[in-house]
Design a protein around this motif. Structure first.
Motif, PDB file in Angstrom:
ATOM      1  N   VAL A 144       0.918  -1.251  -0.120  1.00 45.22           N
ATOM      2  CA  VAL A 144      -0.050  -0.061  -0.022  1.00 45.22           C
ATOM      3  C   VAL A 144       0.977   1.161  -0.102  1.00 45.22           C
ATOM      4  CG1 VAL A 144      -1.852   1.231   1.010  1.00 45.22           C
ATOM      5  CG2 VAL A 144      -1.541  -1.327   1.281  1.00 45.22           C
ATOM      6  N   THR A 145       0.619   2.335  -0.860  1.00 45.59           N
ATOM      7  CA  THR A 145       1.648   3.441  -1.116  1.00 45.59           C
ATOM      8  C   THR A 145       0.713   4.669  -1.007  1.00 45.59           C
ATOM      9  OG1 THR A 145       0.988   3.542  -3.513  1.00 45.59           O
ATOM     10  CG2 THR A 145       2.687   1.993  -2.920  1.00 45.59           C
ATOM     11  N   ASN A 146       1.560   5.700  -1.109  1.00 46.40           N
ATOM     12  CA  ASN A 146       1.046   7.008  -0.699  1.00 46.40           C
ATOM     13  C   ASN A 146       0.513   8.040  -1.585  1.00 46.40           C
ATOM     14  OD1 ASN A 146       0.287   9.206   1.092  1.00 46.40           O
ATOM     15  ND2 ASN A 146       2.335  10.104   0.631  1.00 46.40           N
ATOM     16  N   PRO A 147       1.037   7.913  -3.037  1.00 47.80           N
ATOM     17  CA  PRO A 147       1.859   6.692  -3.627  1.00 47.80           C
ATOM     18  C   PRO A 147       3.426   6.989  -3.640  1.00 47.80           C
ATOM     19  CG  PRO A 147       1.085   8.086  -5.266  1.00 47.80           C
ATOM     20  CD  PRO A 147       0.644   8.849  -3.727  1.00 47.80           C
ATOM     21  N   VAL A 170       4.060   0.509   2.637  1.00 48.63           N
ATOM     22  CA  VAL A 170       3.681  -0.422   3.812  1.00 48.63           C
ATOM     23  C   VAL A 170       3.598  -1.916   3.023  1.00 48.63           C
ATOM     24  CG1 VAL A 170       3.231   0.979   5.537  1.00 48.63           C
ATOM     25  CG2 VAL A 170       1.461   0.156   4.167  1.00 48.63           C
ATOM     26  N   ALA A 171       4.277  -2.981   3.241  1.00 52.47           N
ATOM     27  CA  ALA A 171       3.865  -4.119   2.557  1.00 52.47           C
ATOM     28  C   ALA A 171       3.157  -4.979   3.755  1.00 52.47           C
ATOM     29  CB  ALA A 171       5.198  -4.876   2.237  1.00 52.47           C
ATOM     30  N   LEU A 172       2.003  -5.747   3.405  1.00 51.56           N
ATOM     31  CA  LEU A 172       1.117  -6.534   4.219  1.00 51.56           C
ATOM     32  C   LEU A 172       1.134  -7.841   3.782  1.00 51.56           C
ATOM     33  CD1 LEU A 172      -1.592  -3.705   4.534  1.00 51.56           C
ATOM     34  CD2 LEU A 172       0.107  -3.994   5.996  1.00 51.56           C
ATOM     35  N   LYS A 173       0.894  -8.719   4.838  1.00 53.30           N
ATOM     36  CA  LYS A 173       0.869 -10.179   4.535  1.00 53.30           C
ATOM     37  C   LYS A 173      -0.229 -10.896   5.532  1.00 53.30           C
ATOM     38  CE  LYS A 173       3.466 -14.644   4.688  1.00 53.30           C
ATOM     39  NZ  LYS A 173       4.758 -15.127   5.060  1.00 53.30           N
ATOM     40  N   GLY A 225       8.303   1.915   4.801  1.00 52.39           N
ATOM     41  CA  GLY A 225       9.469   2.987   4.682  1.00 52.39           C
ATOM     42  C   GLY A 225       8.931   4.133   4.211  1.00 52.39           C
ATOM     43  N   ILE A 226       9.715   5.361   3.902  1.00 58.86           N
ATOM     44  CA  ILE A 226       9.593   6.360   3.520  1.00 58.86           C
ATOM     45  C   ILE A 226      10.468   6.834   2.503  1.00 58.86           C
ATOM     46  CG2 ILE A 226       7.921   7.174   5.462  1.00 58.86           C
ATOM     47  CD1 ILE A 226      10.272   8.847   6.408  1.00 58.86           C
ATOM     48  N   ASP A 227      10.039   7.669   1.536  1.00 57.45           N
ATOM     49  CA  ASP A 227      11.139   8.352   0.440  1.00 57.45           C
ATOM     50  C   ASP A 227      11.801   7.181  -0.026  1.00 57.45           C
ATOM     51  OD1 ASP A 227       9.819  10.766   1.144  1.00 57.45           O
ATOM     52  OD2 ASP A 227      11.348  11.039   3.036  1.00 57.45           O
ATOM     53  N   VAL A 228      13.048   7.200  -0.057  1.00 56.67           N
ATOM     54  CA  VAL A 228      13.940   6.316  -0.757  1.00 56.67           C
ATOM     55  C   VAL A 228      13.525   4.843  -0.181  1.00 56.67           C
ATOM     56  CG1 VAL A 228      16.354   5.570  -1.176  1.00 56.67           C
ATOM     57  CG2 VAL A 228      15.903   8.087  -0.801  1.00 56.67           C
ATOM     58  N   ALA A 265      -1.907   4.136   3.966  1.00 62.97           N
ATOM     59  CA  ALA A 265      -0.515   3.975   4.153  1.00 62.97           C
ATOM     60  C   ALA A 265       0.188   4.661   5.203  1.00 62.97           C
ATOM     61  CB  ALA A 265       0.104   4.355   2.719  1.00 62.97           C
ATOM     62  N   ARG A 266      -0.277   5.872   5.595  1.00 60.21           N
ATOM     63  CA  ARG A 266       0.287   6.763   6.326  1.00 60.21           C
ATOM     64  C   ARG A 266      -0.216   6.047   7.891  1.00 60.21           C
ATOM     65  NH1 ARG A 266      -1.472  11.030   2.753  1.00 60.21           N
ATOM     66  NH2 ARG A 266      -3.258  11.212   4.073  1.00 60.21           N
ATOM     67  N   ALA A 267      -1.447   5.560   8.058  1.00 60.41           N
ATOM     68  CA  ALA A 267      -2.215   5.060   9.399  1.00 60.41           C
ATOM     69  C   ALA A 267      -1.212   4.073   9.579  1.00 60.41           C
ATOM     70  CB  ALA A 267      -3.372   4.874   9.233  1.00 60.41           C
ATOM     71  N   VAL A 268      -0.947   2.952   8.933  1.00 63.79           N
ATOM     72  CA  VAL A 268      -0.218   1.818   8.947  1.00 63.79           C
ATOM     73  C   VAL A 268       1.140   1.952   9.218  1.00 63.79           C
ATOM     74  CG1 VAL A 268       0.306  -0.262   8.181  1.00 63.79           C
ATOM     75  CG2 VAL A 268      -1.920   0.215   7.682  1.00 63.79           C
ATOM     76  N   TYR A 269       1.886   2.986   8.769  1.00 64.16           N
ATOM     77  CA  TYR A 269       3.427   3.245   8.828  1.00 64.16           C
ATOM     78  C   TYR A 269       3.565   3.879  10.335  1.00 64.16           C
ATOM     79  CZ  TYR A 269       7.909   5.233   8.513  1.00 64.16           C
ATOM     80  OH  TYR A 269       9.028   5.818   8.639  1.00 64.16           O
TER      81      TYR A 269
END
Length: 375
Positions: A267-270, A275-278, A293-296, A319-323
């Motif tokens: 899931v991206t911000n974009p 964030v990768a979910l399983k 992760g963020i940015d790079v 994405a922001r909430a999970v991060y």
């Protein structure tokens, strides 16, 4: 100014410094307390055992001054008789000596605790240094010891004079009675006098104990530089710790990237968040975050996901909430269950559609994100 501050022992001893000092046998000790307690217990014990000790000594005196005629003219008998009398004296005073031995051990560890150190018993060249010997002779510690010695002599002299002045009439009467009565009375006088004199030494001990504790803490004080050096030795140098943390981050990042191919969706911000979910149905738990992760780093997560055909969905609020609410290898919070479930359902339907097993899923709408988890 900085050099004088660095050399001034203004910092309290650290736990490591205290532990090292104890291993070297450097603990607070008060000889005055030990002496005072020994004399008090000795006087009390002498009074308590005065009857048995007096009887034993009287019995030995009778045998010594009224020997049998055969003993007088037999050297061997004289030696054996002397040995027997000595044994009787030892048995008479043995309880007193044993009690004094245990009191000496106990009183010596009252303020510093038990400390047995081989380093303290080992010979040290510094103890034989004449220069350091002069420093000890004319230092603050030597002045305090001299003051205590003069105080002890003065107090004991005054108390002893008053005690002898009080019991002097009784001393003159000791020779007027029988030997048993004289010995018993003398034991009583000695124990009482002994006790009164030992009480006077308690005053010296009450002054010496706080001083020894203070002096011990003062001797173990450290300079600011010593504290810094000890911190570097125990915790490591800052540059080394920084390098270790960097290596740990790199290892954690590699493990995170290796887990992305097994993820169900990214899931991206974009652009700024990924964030990768399983979701493992066999675990019967909530979906977990295997990478974030963020940015790079977010861009690297997307690249790995593309290379391994992991679906990528744009859902900025999720994405922001999970991060911000979840760490790596942790389950998503309960408030995000519904939103994540919708994402996973969409991904599973999309896979079935791509495999020709179902209809194309409807486009995702706004996902339910609780206000307390929005970022």
């Amino acid at each position: 100014m900085a050099e004088s501050e660095a050399g001034e022992r203004s910092e309290q001893a650290t736990p490591k410094r205290l532990k090292d000092a104890r291993e070297k046998g450097q603990v607070a000790r008060s000889r005055e307390l030990t002496t005072a307690l020994l004399l008090m217990v000795a006087s009390i014990s002498l009074y308590a055992f005065s009857n048995s000790v007096g009887e034993g000594i009287a019995n030995v005196a009778k045998q010594a001054f009224s020997p049998d005629r055969k003993v007088i003219y037999s050297p061997n008998s004289m030696i054996s008789s002397l040995a027997e009398l000595t044994a009787e004296v030892m048995l008479a005073v043995a309880p007193l000596f044993l009690l004094m031995f245990f009191i000496a051990l106990l009183s010596s560890v009252l303020i510093g605790g038990l400390s047995i150190s081989a380093k303290a018993m080992a010979p040290q060249a510094s103890r034989m240094s004449p220069l350091k010997g002069f420093k000890r002779m004319f230092g603050t510690h030597a002045l305090m010891e001299l003051t205590k010695a003069l105080a002890k002599v003065s107090v004991v002299f005054v108390v002893g004079y008053l005690v002898i002045y009080q019991v002097f009439p009784s001393l003159t009467e000791l020779g007027s009675g029988t030997a048993e009565a004289g010995i018993g009375k003398s034991m009583d006088l000695v124990s009482r006098s002994f006790f009164l004199i030992s009480l006077s030494l308690i005053l010296i001990a009450l002054i010496d104990v706080p001083y020894q504790i203070w002096n011990h803490a003062k001797q173990l004080k450290m300079t600011k530089q010593e504290v810094k050096d000890e911190y570097k030795e125990t915790e490591g140098k800052p540059e080394v710790k920084s390098k270790v943390r960097q290596m740990q981050r790199e290892m954690a990042q590699r493990r995170m990237m290796e887990a992305i191919p097994d993820a169900d969706v990214v899931v991206t911000n974009p652009e700024h968040y990924s964030v990768a979910l399983k979701y493992d149905a066999l675990r019967s738990g909530a979906p977990i975050v295997v990478a974030k992760g963020i940015d790079v780093i977010a861009m690297q997560i997307r690249k790995v996901a593309i290379a391994n055909d992991v679906p990528i969905l744009e859902a900025p609020p999720l994405a922001r909430a999970v991060y911000h609410s979840t760490e790596i290898d942790q389950e998503v919070p309960q408030g995000l269950y519904l939103a994540v479930a919708q994402i996973l359902a969409y991904v599973f339907q999309l896979k079935n559609y791509q495999q020709g097993k179902g209809m194309r899923p409807a486009k995702l709408g706004d996902l339910p994100i609780p206000d307390d988890l929005k970022r």
